[in-house]
Design a protein around this motif. Structure first.
Motif, PDB file in Angstrom:
ATOM      1  N   PHE A  87     -16.637   8.068 -34.606  1.00  0.00           N
ATOM      2  CA  PHE A  87     -15.961   8.494 -33.378  1.00  0.00           C
ATOM      3  C   PHE A  87     -14.959   9.616 -33.647  1.00  0.00           C
ATOM      4  N   ASP A  88     -14.379   9.648 -34.843  1.00  0.00           N
ATOM      5  CA  ASP A  88     -13.529  10.780 -35.218  1.00  0.00           C
ATOM      6  C   ASP A  88     -14.353  12.073 -35.223  1.00  0.00           C
ATOM      7  N   ARG A  89     -15.565  11.990 -35.726  1.00  0.00           N
ATOM      8  CA  ARG A  89     -16.462  13.161 -35.722  1.00  0.00           C
ATOM      9  C   ARG A  89     -16.783  13.574 -34.288  1.00  0.00           C
ATOM     10  N   VAL A  90     -17.000  12.588 -33.419  1.00  0.00           N
ATOM     11  CA  VAL A  90     -17.294  12.892 -32.013  1.00  0.00           C
ATOM     12  C   VAL A  90     -16.142  13.665 -31.395  1.00  0.00           C
ATOM     13  N   VAL A  91     -14.923  13.161 -31.530  1.00  0.00           N
ATOM     14  CA  VAL A  91     -13.792  13.820 -30.856  1.00  0.00           C
ATOM     15  C   VAL A  91     -13.435  15.143 -31.521  1.00  0.00           C
ATOM     16  N   ASP A  92     -13.722  15.283 -32.815  1.00  0.00           N
ATOM     17  CA  ASP A  92     -13.513  16.580 -33.467  1.00  0.00           C
ATOM     18  C   ASP A  92     -14.479  17.624 -32.913  1.00  0.00           C
ATOM     19  N   ARG A  93     -15.736  17.218 -32.720  1.00  0.00           N
ATOM     20  CA  ARG A  93     -16.774  18.151 -32.251  1.00  0.00           C
ATOM     21  C   ARG A  93     -16.777  18.327 -30.733  1.00  0.00           C
ATOM     22  N   ALA A  94     -16.339  17.312 -30.009  1.00  0.00           N
ATOM     23  CA  ALA A  94     -16.352  17.361 -28.547  1.00  0.00           C
ATOM     24  C   ALA A  94     -15.039  16.796 -28.002  1.00  0.00           C
ATOM     25  N   PRO A  95     -13.925  17.510 -28.199  1.00  0.00           N
ATOM     26  CA  PRO A  95     -12.626  16.975 -27.781  1.00  0.00           C
ATOM     27  C   PRO A  95     -12.489  16.804 -26.269  1.00  0.00           C
TER      28      PRO A  95
END
Length: 184
Positions: A87-95
């Motif tokens: 989920f950290d990767r998700v919010v980094d890529r799609a804030p």
């Protein structure tokens, strides 16, 4: 107009209607669905909630959706560290994708990191103020942090959007009673 053209136009419009609209919290279908929730009977409310969750979960980006699916699977397994990394990767890529932040908040809550969960919920609500799941999650975090007044306010905001949200009415009643006891 020639009958074949009419048929082609009809088929094209059916195909377009079957294709999901813009995904995530910007999807135009959300306005009508969320407007219907406050007055929907419980059975219909469950259907509407499901439709809303499906829309919120779809980022419109296959790579992000894949990370979300993998993160959700890790979360469901109780592998919170792996879920949080995803989920950290998700919010980094799609804030700007509210549901990515919401899943991150849910994971942090499951890890007992309530204040960090609140920070992620703040991001969700900045992107989608009508996110009844995030509001309910905020109430749960505030309860765990000993902030009963704030928890009550969060649950009341969630209930204003979705009065049939499981457990929300019971939590509101319990918190009101607790606040009365605390004031005596």
């Amino acid at each position: 107009m020639h009958p074949r053209w009419i048929l082609a136009l009809a088929m094209a419009s059916c195909t377009a209607a079957a294709t999901p609209a813009a995904a995530d919290q910007h999807d135009p279908r959300l306005d009508a669905l969320l407007a219907a929730l406050p007055t929907a009977p419980p059975g219909r409310a469950r259907q509407i909630e499901h439709q809303v969750w499906v829309i919120w979960a779809n980022s419109g980006n296959p790579a992000i959706d894949s990370l979300m699916a993998e993160g959700t699977a890790r979360l469901d397994e109780g592998n919170y560290d792996a879920a949080l990394r995803l989920f950290d990767r998700v919010v980094d890529r799609a804030p700007g994708f509210a549901e990515g932040w919401n899943k991150r908040a849910t994971t942090l809550y499951a890890m007992g990191l309530f204040q960090k969960s609140v920070q992620a919920i703040d991001k969700v609500l900045a992107l989608e103020p009508r996110h009844f799941g995030a509001l309910s999650g905020l109430g749960l975090c505030d309860m765990r942090l000993g902030k009963d007044k704030e928890a009550l306010a969060a649950f009341q905001r969630a209930a204003a959007i979705d009065p049939n949200l499981p457990g929300v009415q019971a939590r509101i009643a319990a918190l009101k009673q607790q606040l009365i006891r605390d004031s005596i």
